[in-house]
Design a protein around this motif. Structure first.
Motif, PDB file in Angstrom:
ATOM      1  N   ILE A 149       0.811  -1.235   0.051  1.00 22.78           N
ATOM      2  CA  ILE A 149       0.092  -0.005   0.030  1.00 22.78           C
ATOM      3  C   ILE A 149       0.830   1.131   0.115  1.00 22.78           C
ATOM      4  O   ILE A 149       1.990   1.264   0.922  1.00 22.78           O
ATOM      5  N   PRO A 150       0.708   2.096  -1.033  1.00 24.43           N
ATOM      6  CA  PRO A 150       1.501   3.455  -0.851  1.00 24.43           C
ATOM      7  C   PRO A 150       1.302   4.140   0.322  1.00 24.43           C
ATOM      8  O   PRO A 150       0.023   4.114   0.861  1.00 24.43           O
ATOM      9  N   ARG A 151       2.257   4.901   0.711  1.00 28.37           N
ATOM     10  CA  ARG A 151       2.007   5.767   2.140  1.00 28.37           C
ATOM     11  C   ARG A 151       1.392   7.195   1.640  1.00 28.37           C
ATOM     12  O   ARG A 151       1.140   7.375   0.690  1.00 28.37           O
ATOM     13  N   GLY A 152       0.465   7.345   2.723  1.00 28.19           N
ATOM     14  CA  GLY A 152      -0.049   8.596   2.593  1.00 28.19           C
ATOM     15  C   GLY A 152      -1.509   8.542   3.092  1.00 28.19           C
ATOM     16  O   GLY A 152      -1.817   7.507   4.078  1.00 28.19           O
ATOM     17  N   LEU A 153      -2.505   9.348   2.979  1.00 26.53           N
ATOM     18  CA  LEU A 153      -3.782   9.309   3.486  1.00 26.53           C
ATOM     19  C   LEU A 153      -4.589   8.332   2.963  1.00 26.53           C
ATOM     20  O   LEU A 153      -4.869   8.054   1.913  1.00 26.53           O
ATOM     21  N   ALA A 154      -5.168   7.547   3.914  1.00 30.19           N
ATOM     22  CA  ALA A 154      -6.133   6.363   3.581  1.00 30.19           C
ATOM     23  C   ALA A 154      -7.383   6.312   4.462  1.00 30.19           C
ATOM     24  O   ALA A 154      -7.367   6.693   5.651  1.00 30.19           O
ATOM     25  N   GLN A 155      -8.427   5.287   4.047  1.00 30.82           N
ATOM     26  CA  GLN A 155      -9.610   5.199   4.955  1.00 30.82           C
ATOM     27  C   GLN A 155     -10.042   3.591   4.424  1.00 30.82           C
ATOM     28  O   GLN A 155      -9.807   3.517   3.081  1.00 30.82           O
ATOM     29  N   LEU A 156     -10.344   3.136   5.565  1.00 33.07           N
ATOM     30  CA  LEU A 156     -11.118   1.823   5.429  1.00 33.07           C
ATOM     31  C   LEU A 156     -12.566   1.613   5.039  1.00 33.07           C
ATOM     32  O   LEU A 156     -13.277   2.506   5.676  1.00 33.07           O
ATOM     33  N   VAL A 157     -12.973   0.924   4.077  1.00 30.57           N
ATOM     34  CA  VAL A 157     -14.506   0.794   4.019  1.00 30.57           C
ATOM     35  C   VAL A 157     -14.845  -0.835   4.189  1.00 30.57           C
ATOM     36  O   VAL A 157     -14.416  -1.506   3.379  1.00 30.57           O
ATOM     37  N   VAL A 158     -15.573  -1.082   5.132  1.00 31.13           N
ATOM     38  CA  VAL A 158     -16.124  -2.437   5.468  1.00 31.13           C
ATOM     39  C   VAL A 158     -17.380  -2.529   4.622  1.00 31.13           C
ATOM     40  O   VAL A 158     -18.179  -1.667   4.960  1.00 31.13           O
ATOM     41  N   ARG A 159     -17.445  -3.527   3.641  1.00 28.99           N
ATOM     42  CA  ARG A 159     -18.714  -3.799   2.906  1.00 28.99           C
ATOM     43  C   ARG A 159     -19.196  -4.917   3.464  1.00 28.99           C
ATOM     44  O   ARG A 159     -18.567  -6.283   3.106  1.00 28.99           O
ATOM     45  N   LEU A 160     -20.318  -5.045   4.379  1.00 26.24           N
ATOM     46  CA  LEU A 160     -20.916  -6.135   4.902  1.00 26.24           C
ATOM     47  C   LEU A 160     -21.671  -6.870   3.794  1.00 26.24           C
ATOM     48  O   LEU A 160     -22.199  -6.396   3.009  1.00 26.24           O
ATOM     49  N   GLY A 161     -21.826  -8.212   4.072  1.00 27.70           N
ATOM     50  CA  GLY A 161     -22.624  -8.847   2.906  1.00 27.70           C
ATOM     51  C   GLY A 161     -21.787  -9.916   2.397  1.00 27.70           C
ATOM     52  O   GLY A 161     -20.630 -10.470   3.059  1.00 27.70           O
ATOM     53  N   GLU A 162     -21.870 -10.211   1.069  1.00 28.47           N
ATOM     54  CA  GLU A 162     -21.077 -11.564   0.547  1.00 28.47           C
ATOM     55  C   GLU A 162     -19.732 -11.120   0.544  1.00 28.47           C
ATOM     56  O   GLU A 162     -19.223 -10.138  -0.003  1.00 28.47           O
ATOM     57  N   PRO A 163     -18.850 -12.040   0.624  1.00 27.11           N
ATOM     58  CA  PRO A 163     -17.411 -11.761   1.058  1.00 27.11           C
ATOM     59  C   PRO A 163     -16.791 -11.138  -0.290  1.00 27.11           C
ATOM     60  O   PRO A 163     -15.512 -10.504  -0.311  1.00 27.11           O
ATOM     61  N   LEU A 164     -17.040 -11.703  -1.620  1.00 25.52           N
ATOM     62  CA  LEU A 164     -16.378 -11.153  -2.509  1.00 25.52           C
ATOM     63  C   LEU A 164     -16.810 -10.044  -3.227  1.00 25.52           C
ATOM     64  O   LEU A 164     -15.923  -9.122  -3.791  1.00 25.52           O
ATOM     65  N   THR A 165     -17.979  -9.630  -3.457  1.00 22.64           N
ATOM     66  CA  THR A 165     -18.706  -8.636  -3.786  1.00 22.64           C
ATOM     67  C   THR A 165     -19.134  -7.416  -2.850  1.00 22.64           C
ATOM     68  O   THR A 165     -19.234  -6.159  -3.132  1.00 22.64           O
ATOM     69  N   GLY A 166     -19.130  -7.780  -1.697  1.00 27.50           N
ATOM     70  CA  GLY A 166     -19.481  -6.786  -0.460  1.00 27.50           C
ATOM     71  C   GLY A 166     -20.777  -6.482  -0.461  1.00 27.50           C
ATOM     72  O   GLY A 166     -21.197  -5.583   0.101  1.00 27.50           O
ATOM     73  N   GLY A 167     -21.721  -6.954  -1.397  1.00 29.02           N
ATOM     74  CA  GLY A 167     -23.011  -6.535  -1.695  1.00 29.02           C
ATOM     75  C   GLY A 167     -23.920  -7.029  -0.570  1.00 29.02           C
ATOM     76  O   GLY A 167     -23.796  -8.068   0.273  1.00 29.02           O
ATOM     77  N   GLY A 168     -25.176  -6.461  -0.464  1.00 29.66           N
ATOM     78  CA  GLY A 168     -26.330  -7.057   0.441  1.00 29.66           C
ATOM     79  C   GLY A 168     -26.127  -6.289   1.903  1.00 29.66           C
ATOM     80  O   GLY A 168     -27.139  -6.898   2.399  1.00 29.66           O
ATOM     81  N   GLY A 169     -25.401  -5.561   2.315  1.00 25.70           N
ATOM     82  CA  GLY A 169     -25.112  -5.044   3.428  1.00 25.70           C
ATOM     83  C   GLY A 169     -25.000  -3.583   3.385  1.00 25.70           C
ATOM     84  O   GLY A 169     -24.360  -3.072   2.613  1.00 25.70           O
ATOM     85  N   PRO A 170     -25.008  -2.995   4.619  1.00 24.41           N
ATOM     86  CA  PRO A 170     -24.163  -1.574   4.857  1.00 24.41           C
ATOM     87  C   PRO A 170     -22.783  -1.388   4.646  1.00 24.41           C
ATOM     88  O   PRO A 170     -22.044  -2.305   4.812  1.00 24.41           O
ATOM     89  N   SER A 171     -22.369  -0.460   4.642  1.00 22.20           N
ATOM     90  CA  SER A 171     -21.020   0.025   4.704  1.00 22.20           C
ATOM     91  C   SER A 171     -20.440   0.590   5.919  1.00 22.20           C
ATOM     92  O   SER A 171     -21.437   1.220   6.302  1.00 22.20           O
ATOM     93  N   ILE A 172     -19.328   0.352   6.426  1.00 25.85           N
ATOM     94  CA  ILE A 172     -18.767   0.852   7.658  1.00 25.85           C
ATOM     95  C   ILE A 172     -17.604   1.498   7.167  1.00 25.85           C
ATOM     96  O   ILE A 172     -16.597   0.865   6.838  1.00 25.85           O
ATOM     97  N   LEU A 173     -17.480   2.784   7.905  1.00 25.86           N
ATOM     98  CA  LEU A 173     -16.258   3.612   7.218  1.00 25.86           C
ATOM     99  C   LEU A 173     -15.361   3.740   8.410  1.00 25.86           C
ATOM    100  O   LEU A 173     -15.960   4.023   9.526  1.00 25.86           O
ATOM    101  N   THR A 174     -13.950   3.951   8.444  1.00 26.02           N
ATOM    102  CA  THR A 174     -13.037   4.484   9.374  1.00 26.02           C
ATOM    103  C   THR A 174     -12.998   5.853   8.907  1.00 26.02           C
ATOM    104  O   THR A 174     -12.825   6.352   7.604  1.00 26.02           O
ATOM    105  N   PRO A 175     -12.351   6.611   9.890  1.00 30.11           N
ATOM    106  CA  PRO A 175     -11.881   7.924   9.465  1.00 30.11           C
ATOM    107  C   PRO A 175     -10.828   7.891   8.892  1.00 30.11           C
ATOM    108  O   PRO A 175      -9.973   6.895   8.587  1.00 30.11           O
ATOM    109  N   ALA A 176     -10.205   8.784   7.851  1.00 29.72           N
ATOM    110  CA  ALA A 176      -8.866   8.825   7.223  1.00 29.72           C
ATOM    111  C   ALA A 176      -7.864   8.999   8.174  1.00 29.72           C
ATOM    112  O   ALA A 176      -7.799   9.529   9.190  1.00 29.72           O
TER     113      ALA A 176
END
Length: 179
Positions: A149-176
């Motif tokens: 991962i390149p250094r710098g500002l980043a944010q994680l987005v958790v896509r709940l639901g099916e593991p490969l597509t992440g569809g079907g559920g809400p998203s959960i975000l971290t602060p940058a």
């Protein structure tokens, strides 16, 4: 007073219903132009404001839950077989429904993230860094790894639901955070 008998401006017009063009004359326009020029010269907008704003607005799901930074811990350099120390930082994010702990390991020109979700669940996680997004599946034990991962500002987005597509559920975000 309410209704048609409400407050009226000069000449009997309702200022609430009047357009901005009707309320501003040439002198107002000149004053606003001078103020804008003064601000641009004396206090210009920092270059990074646009990038940070676009980064913050890149959230696809407005209804997404946002995690809060709970703890940041940087242990002393740990010895490795090669004799060189490895710097790592542990960061924990928390919300009512999910906790994410990540270990950020410094590599040559990049970083590696080892992460854990609690409660553990299979889903998809993305790391957004500028215009780039890296994604990986989270296993049933809640573990994931993102490498190179390149250094710098980043944010994680958790896509709940099916593991490969992440569809079907809400998203959960971290602060940058800065990697």
């Amino acid at each position: 007073m309410t209704g048609e008998s409400g407050a009226r401006g000069a000449g009997g017009t309702d200022p609430v219903r009047a357009s901005a063009a009707e309320l501003l004359d040439e002198r107002d326009e000149d004053l606003l132009r001078i103020l804008r020029e003064c601000h641009e010269e004396l206090d210009p907008m920092p270059d990074s404001v646009v990038q940070r704003s676009l980064f913050a607005l890149a959230v696809e799901d407005i209804d997404a839950e946002v995690l809060r930074l709970v703890e940041q811990y940087q242990p002393a350099a740990a010895g490795v077989r090669g004799g060189e120390g490895e710097e790592a930082r542990v960061v924990t994010f928390d919300s009512d429904s999910l906790t994410i702990m990540i270990r950020i390991s410094q590599q040559a020109d990049t970083v590696r993230i080892d992460g854990w979700l609690a409660p553990p669940q299979a889903c998809r996680i993305e790391l957004r860094s500028g215009e780039r997004a890296l994604g990986t599946a989270v296993d049933a034990e809640g573990r994931f790894v993102l490498e190179a991962i390149p250094r710098g500002l980043a944010q994680l987005v958790v896509r709940l639901g099916e593991p490969l597509t992440g569809g079907g559920g809400p998203s959960i975000l971290t602060p940058a955070i800065v990697l």
